[in-house]
Structure formats: C-alpha cells, structure tokens
Scaffold this active site. Structure first.
Site, PDB file in Angstrom:
ATOM      1  N   SER A 144       0.862  -1.178   0.000  1.00  0.00           N
ATOM      2  CA  SER A 144       0.000   0.000   0.000  1.00  0.00           C
ATOM      3  C   SER A 144       0.898   1.226   0.000  1.00  0.00           C
ATOM      4  O   SER A 144       2.080   1.134   0.356  1.00  0.00           O
ATOM      5  CB  SER A 144      -0.879   0.000   1.263  1.00  0.00           C
ATOM      6  OG  SER A 144      -1.541   1.237   1.435  1.00  0.00           O
ATOM      7  N   TYR A 159      -2.551  -1.123  10.438  1.00  0.00           N
ATOM      8  CA  TYR A 159      -2.529  -1.286   8.983  1.00  0.00           C
ATOM      9  C   TYR A 159      -1.221  -0.759   8.396  1.00  0.00           C
ATOM     10  O   TYR A 159      -0.579  -1.424   7.576  1.00  0.00           O
ATOM     11  CB  TYR A 159      -3.721  -0.556   8.368  1.00  0.00           C
ATOM     12  CG  TYR A 159      -3.849  -0.741   6.872  1.00  0.00           C
ATOM     13  CD1 TYR A 159      -4.429  -1.897   6.351  1.00  0.00           C
ATOM     14  CD2 TYR A 159      -3.378   0.222   5.983  1.00  0.00           C
ATOM     15  CE1 TYR A 159      -4.538  -2.079   4.981  1.00  0.00           C
ATOM     16  CE2 TYR A 159      -3.485   0.045   4.614  1.00  0.00           C
ATOM     17  CZ  TYR A 159      -4.069  -1.103   4.119  1.00  0.00           C
ATOM     18  OH  TYR A 159      -4.168  -1.289   2.762  1.00  0.00           O
TER      19      TYR A 159
END
Length: 255
Positions: A144, A159
């Site tokens: 990401s 995350y």
C-alpha cells in the site's frame, strides 16, 4: 503481440472481491490459468465462474492465509491441477478497526498483523518452496502507499505497520532468492474504488471528497489499474525487476 501471461499458471489470494477479483479478470485476459483463493467461498466461486464464462480457466480453493496448513494445501492444489506455479499475487488483506494508537486494542493489532503480514509470509514460504523445485517464478505482494509513508491523521497504526512489513519482507525475499530466478515485488496502491474504501466512507472515517482531494490526479483508481500493474510485474516484461515496491497511487507519494 501474445498476452503477457500466456500459458502461465497464476495464484491470486483475496480473489473474491476488489483488487483480487479484478486481478482474476485481468490475469485471465492476459492468458493465465488461475487458482483463486479466499475465505469467502461464495464470492470466490462466483469470480471463478465469471472467468470461465468469459473463456478463461479458473478454479477456486478456500484458503485462510493465516493457516500454515491451509496455505500449504493451496499451493499443493495449484500443482495438482496444473503441474507448476509460475506466478502468485498475494493480495489478501484487511484494514482492521480504526482507532487512535493509544486507544487501539491489542486484539485488533494482532489480527491485522496476522492477516496482512503473517499471511503474506506464509504464502511466500510455500510459493517459494514450489518455485525452487521448478526453477523459478514471479511473486507480487499487495502492500500500500501506507507501506511507503504514514497515513497522516487517519488512525491506522496496525494497517500502516503491517504494510511497511510487507514492503520489507518483499525486499528481503527478493534478495534471498534472486540467484534462484525467483522475483519478488510489491504493488503499493493508493486510493482504490474497492469495498474496503467504500466501508471506510460508510463508517465516516473519511469522505469521498477528501479522498479524491488528496489525489494529484483527482480521482480514485479502478481495481483493474492495480491488477494490470501486478500482471506486468508477474510477466516476463519485468524480468529485470525484483525487490521493488511500485507505487500505483496517482502521484500520492510524489507530493
């Protein structure tokens, strides 16, 4: 020009929706035979059936990527069906609960790291073992932009930590197996129009307008745009690229 994955066998995790489902369509269009994995049996089977209806070849295997036993069985299913594993797209992930770090639960931290990082480790472990037996292959992990930079004021410590871990794991695996003709790379998506993004908007964690406003290109990515990048990294067209974390983010990390 021949499809870039023609004759290849590809494994895609997290294939029941979002980027994984888009990857199934894109990889098939590029000529790959597919094994699709997810914990969502209905969604995964539906994606496999959709590929078949469009002339492709796909089978679905229920897999919890946090289980060493199930991941081993997943890779064995690929080999049993097609004889080899040419490329893998380790895409399964969760976002977890959003909370400021000082209020975040240990349970959420452990769950996010277990799926997003340990799950990728287990996939790499068994995929690489098979690729060593057959003499090479290509692996792409979904990280990401949150694996390259922080998430600003968005309360996503677990995350962000998990995706930074994926980038580090990708680079180390690439170095360990470069001489064995196994390439390992990562795609680092920015904001993508997926169920995960839609859920964050629904929960009021961020608005669509704010997400779009953060993008230099002033739009969200389609899942297929991330999938195309993963397909290219899996293909021979990227044969001199390994250990790379490719930002597919509309310029987000260039700011």
């Amino acid at each position: 020009m021949s499809p870039i994955l023609e004759g290849k066998t590809a494994l895609i995790t997290g294939a029941a929706s979002g980027i994984g489902a888009a990857a199934a369509r894109v990889f098939s269009r590029h000529g790959a035979r597919l094994v699709l994995a997810d914990i969502d049996d209905e969604g995964g089977q539906s994606v496999a059936e959709g590929v078949a209806k469009n002339g492709g070849e796909a089978m679905f295997v229920h897999t919890d990527i946090t289980s060493d036993r199930e991941v081993a069985a997943m890779v064995q299913a690929v080999v049993a069906a097609y004889g080899r594993l040419d490329c893998a797209f380790n895409n399964a992930a969760i976002d977890g609960a959003m909370a400021p770090l000082h209020e975040a639960s240990a349970e959420n931290w452990e769950q996010v790291l277990r799926v997003n990082l340990t799950g990728v480790f287990l996939c790499l472990k068994h995929e690489i073992a098979q690729m060593l037996r057959q003499g090479g292959g290509s692996i792409v992990n979904t990280a990401s932009v949150a694996g390259l930079v922080g998430a600003g004021t968005t309360p996503a410590s677990a995350y962000v930590a998990s995706k930074h871990g994926v980038v580090g794991l990708t680079r180390q695996a690439a170095l360990e197996y470069a001489e064995q003709r196994i390439r390992v790379n990562a795609v680092c998506p920015g904001a993508v129009r997926t169920p995960m993004t839609q859920e964050a908007i629904r929960q009021g964690l961020i608005s669509l307008e704010d997400i779009v406003g953060l993008q230099p290109v002033k739009r969200l990515a389609a899942p297929e745009e991330i999938a195309e990048s993963a397909a290219w990294l899996c293909s021979g067209l990227s044969s001199f690229i390994t250990g790379h974390a490719m930002a597919v983010d509309g310029g987000w990390t260039a700011q």
